[in-house]
Enzyme design. Structure first.
Site, mmCIF file in Angstrom:
data_model
loop_
_atom_site.group_PDB
_atom_site.id
_atom_site.type_symbol
_atom_site.label_atom_id
_atom_site.label_comp_id
_atom_site.label_asym_id
_atom_site.label_seq_id
_atom_site.Cartn_x
_atom_site.Cartn_y
_atom_site.Cartn_z
ATOM 1 N N LYS A 256 0.862 -1.186 0.000
ATOM 2 C CA LYS A 256 0.000 0.000 0.000
ATOM 3 C C LYS A 256 0.896 1.233 0.000
ATOM 4 O O LYS A 256 1.789 1.384 0.853
ATOM 5 C CB LYS A 256 -0.867 -0.003 1.258
ATOM 6 C CG LYS A 256 -2.340 0.205 0.963
ATOM 7 C CD LYS A 256 -3.146 0.013 2.227
ATOM 8 C CE LYS A 256 -4.558 0.526 2.046
ATOM 9 N NZ LYS A 256 -5.309 0.494 3.297
HETATM 10 O O1 G3P Z 1 -8.025 1.064 5.109
HETATM 11 C C1 G3P Z 1 -8.360 2.307 4.583
HETATM 12 C C2 G3P Z 1 -9.736 2.807 4.935
HETATM 13 O O2 G3P Z 1 -10.695 1.822 4.712
HETATM 14 C C3 G3P Z 1 -9.849 3.521 6.241
HETATM 15 O O3 G3P Z 1 -11.172 3.749 6.642
HETATM 16 O O4 G3P Z 1 -12.825 4.417 8.343
HETATM 17 O O5 G3P Z 1 -10.398 5.028 8.671
HETATM 18 O O6 G3P Z 1 -11.764 6.170 6.943
HETATM 19 P P1 G3P Z 1 -11.567 4.899 7.701
#
Ligand code: G3P
Length: 214
Positions: free
Chosen positions: A83
């Site tokens: 990533k």
């Molecule tokens: O893994 C990346 C993403 O899905 C993070 O989500 O909820 O932290 O915005 P969030």
């Protein structure tokens, strides 16, 4: 549509796998930090239980250092996908890693122009964050529509992972658009299964069954 699970917690991953809902895993530095275990140990455990790509994020901000980190992570398992943040140095790293046969997932994508660049650099996956856009009053799902249109127009092969999913509607909107993948927290996977009429129906069937003449 593929479901990835958005967590670094091995118990959550195992639950998702048992339900047949895990085609891959995405982690990020925040999710890893919650687990209080060494990064590489977590990744090895995840790769043992999941039959699919497992995203692991680099934390360097220069291309050369990103590639160095990526090589160490990619050596852990051929399931590991690196990533990389959507910055110009990240694009350099993606180009280099792609030429080395290492898969990448460009993360923190918030515009179609960023997604276009990521695809041109050769990203295996791109991760637009719908929830965080919704949080600031922009429609995250419109971004998914735009990216899918651009990729279809030019036959780009990067797969779109709808990320930062917060609720079942995010998943269903992504499915209606035809996004390749949704990366979903376990809680939302469970919410997708729920319907009050299903529960009422199960109760009714069991009550009638008990009343039958024996
Ligand atoms: O893994 C990346 C993403 O899905 C993070 O989500 O909820 O932290 O915005 P969030």
């Amino acid at each position: 549509m593929k479901f990835f699970i958005d967590t670094a917690n091995i118990d959550e991953i195992k639950k998702g796998v048992e339900m047949g809902m895990v085609d891959g895993v995405t982690t990020n530095p925040s999710l890893i930090a919650r687990e209080n275990k060494p990064f590489e140990k977590i990744l090895k455990e995840i790769c043992k239980v999941v039959d699919g790509p497992v995203s692991a994020e680099v934390v360097s901000l220069e291309a050369e250092a990103m590639v160095k980190e990526a090589k160490v992570l990619a050596a852990l398992s051929d399931k590991i996908v690196i990533k990389i943040p959507m910055i110009m140095e990240g694009m350099k790293a993606v180009k280099k890693l792609t030429s080395m046969g290492i898969k990448t997932n460009v993360t923190l994508v918030f515009s179609a122009s960023q997604a276009l660049l990521a695809a041109k650099a050769g990203a295996t996956f791109v991760s637009p964050f719908v929830g965080r856009l919704d949080d600031i009053g922009q429609r995250g799902m419109e971004l998914i529509n735009e990216i899918m249109t651009v990729y279809r127009n030019y036959d780009f092969h990067s797969e779109v992972i709808v990320a930062s999913i917060r609720n079942p509607l995010h998943v269903m909107d992504a499915a209606m658009i035809g996004a390749d993948i949704a990366t979903i927290p376990l809680k939302v996977i469970e919410q997708l299964a729920q319907h009050p009429l299903t529960n009422i129906g199960v109760e009714q069937f069991l009550a009638d069954w008990e009343k039958r003449k024996k």
